[in-house]
Scaffold this motif. Structure first.
Motif, PDB file in Angstrom:
ATOM      1  N   LEU A 282       0.031  -3.596   2.370  1.00 38.70           N
ATOM      2  CA  LEU A 282      -0.918  -3.313   1.298  1.00 38.70           C
ATOM      3  C   LEU A 282      -2.227  -2.776   1.853  1.00 38.70           C
ATOM      4  O   LEU A 282      -2.832  -1.855   1.282  1.00 38.70           O
ATOM      5  CB  LEU A 282      -1.161  -4.584   0.480  1.00 38.70           C
ATOM      6  N   GLU A 283      -2.673  -3.309   2.985  1.00 38.47           N
ATOM      7  CA  GLU A 283      -3.906  -2.816   3.602  1.00 38.47           C
ATOM      8  C   GLU A 283      -3.760  -1.357   4.011  1.00 38.47           C
ATOM      9  O   GLU A 283      -4.693  -0.551   3.831  1.00 38.47           O
ATOM     10  CB  GLU A 283      -4.257  -3.680   4.808  1.00 38.47           C
ATOM     11  N   LEU A 302       7.070  -4.401  -2.667  1.00 42.97           N
ATOM     12  CA  LEU A 302       5.750  -3.784  -2.499  1.00 42.97           C
ATOM     13  C   LEU A 302       5.873  -2.344  -2.022  1.00 42.97           C
ATOM     14  O   LEU A 302       5.262  -1.432  -2.599  1.00 42.97           O
ATOM     15  CB  LEU A 302       4.926  -4.597  -1.489  1.00 42.97           C
ATOM     16  N   ALA A 344      -1.550   0.846  -4.475  1.00 43.14           N
ATOM     17  CA  ALA A 344      -2.359  -0.281  -4.010  1.00 43.14           C
ATOM     18  C   ALA A 344      -3.484  -0.631  -4.974  1.00 43.14           C
ATOM     19  O   ALA A 344      -3.959  -1.772  -4.990  1.00 43.14           O
ATOM     20  CB  ALA A 344      -2.939   0.038  -2.627  1.00 43.14           C
ATOM     21  N   PHE A 347      -3.602  -3.899  -6.951  1.00 42.82           N
ATOM     22  CA  PHE A 347      -3.653  -5.189  -6.249  1.00 42.82           C
ATOM     23  C   PHE A 347      -5.084  -5.454  -5.779  1.00 42.82           C
ATOM     24  O   PHE A 347      -5.398  -5.281  -4.605  1.00 42.82           O
ATOM     25  CB  PHE A 347      -2.715  -5.192  -5.039  1.00 42.82           C
TER      26      PHE A 347
END
Length: 371
Positions: A282-283, A302, A344, A347
């Protein structure tokens, strides 16, 4: 609301994983409205009590580095007194090695919400040769676990089968606004980012893939960023495979340094054998960088669609092919990165903290109505 939160991992532990990051990010956003105490295990050099962003951290138990399990067992043994002696309306319990459940319902007459981020029983069973997963499955039969927060649909289905009467909410991890950066993808290296756990994170498979790339004539620079007990093994393996000219180990990076490393890469490689979400992916996605990962449970919820590339789990040949193809196609890397960035944006910690706070309120109010 007075909240006690138990989490064996700690934001200050140099060997920490992603679990305490969520603990801090959520609690720091809730602390202006709630009184929150987080109990964590001790670690070398820790202080017993401190306050971070309005959240009280208390390290309980003891341990020795020679017996790694001692920190966890001592933490679990200290929780009954710690919980009973701390006034609270709710206990939030992170799933914790080695058996998942901390048995908080035994020590508290208040409602308990269990958050499932750690679920790596296989690693612990291989290391200690004990049936931890079987113990975990038996514990709900003798305790009152009824409320769970999970990060993926698959994990939710698992706990619905294990505890049919439970209430389950899917609330994934998030990311802070500062991590978002939709900059052009002109990166000149591939990146691994995470704890240096060889088996769990698949670092042996990563080096196998890079060996195949070198044998094919491709010398793709790779930075393996992180810290952990596998560092010495990695350095030996990199030298033995002749990869030292283009594989680097910069060490652990935090905050701005980590963001700069993400923004400087062309893509992230995540060869994990298991994950319960994939905060590192995610980063990277928030930095508009595509992710190449193995197609494993939870992570594949994800990294999906055009947000990244999934490869059959454990297939080193396929991993090396996908790495080579994406390295040589900057336009595709930029396209996938742009799609990852948009994905992303769904989130964010602020919204996720609000969802989690609502669960807490619902659980506490439900018990009050029934008492």
């Amino acid at each position: 609301m007075r909240i006690v939160h138990t989490d064996t991992d700690d934001l200050g532990n140099p060997l920490r994983g992603g679990q305490p990051v969520r603990t801090f990010e959520i609690n720091s956003r809730l602390s202006p409205r709630h009184d929150i105490t987080v109990f964590t295990a001790t670690y070398p050099g820790c202080v017993r009590r401190e306050t971070k962003a309005g959240v009280t951290y208390r390290r309980v138990g003891t341990g020795t580095e020679r017996l790694g399990l001692s920190y966890h067992l001592s933490f679990l043994a200290s929780l009954p007194v710690a919980i009973r002696n701390t006034p609270h309306d709710l206990v939030v319990e992170e799933f914790t090695p080695p058996v998942g459940f901390c048995l908080s319902p035994w020590w508290s007459g208040k409602p308990v919400v269990s958050i499932v981020q750690w679920f790596f029983f296989g690693d612990w069973e291989r290391k200690y040769h004990l049936p931890f997963s079987r113990i975990m499955k038996a514990l709900p039969k003798v305790s009152r676990y009824r409320n769970f927060i999970v990060q993926t649909d698959r994990m939710g289905n698992y706990f619905r089968e294990l505890i049919p009467q439970a209430s389950i909410w899917k609330i994934p991890c998030g990311i802070g606004d500062a991590a978002f950066s939709n900059t052009p993808n002109d990166g000149d290296y591939a990146l691994f980012l995470g704890r240096l756990d060889i088996h769990h994170k698949g670092l042996d498979l990563l080096l196998d893939a890079w060996t195949k790339l070198r044998e094919s004539g491709l010398r793709i620079p790779l930075k393996i960023v992180g810290a952990g007990q596998g560092e010495a093994w990695l350095r030996e393996r990199i030298e033995a495979a002749g990869l030292q000219e283009f594989v680097e180990l910069p060490g652990r990076l935090e905050n701005g340094d980590k963001l700069e490393m993400l923004r400087g890469c062309r893509f992230l490689v995540m060869p994990s054998r298991q994950e319960t979400f994939g905060i590192t992916a995610l980063e990277a996605m928030a930095a508009a960088r595509p992710v190449i990962a193995f197609d494993i449970d939870h992570l594949n919820e994800l990294v999906c669609g055009e947000a990244g590339i999934l490869v059959r789990s454990g297939d080193v040949e396929a991993l090396s092919r996908e790495v080579a193809a994406l390295w040589q196609d900057r336009d595709r890397a930029a396209h996938l990165g742009a799609r990852a960035y948009q994905h992303a944006r769904g989130f964010r910690w602020d919204e996720i903290a609000g969802l989690q706070e609502q669960v807490y309120s619902d659980v506490v109010n439900r018990q009050r109505r029934h008492s």
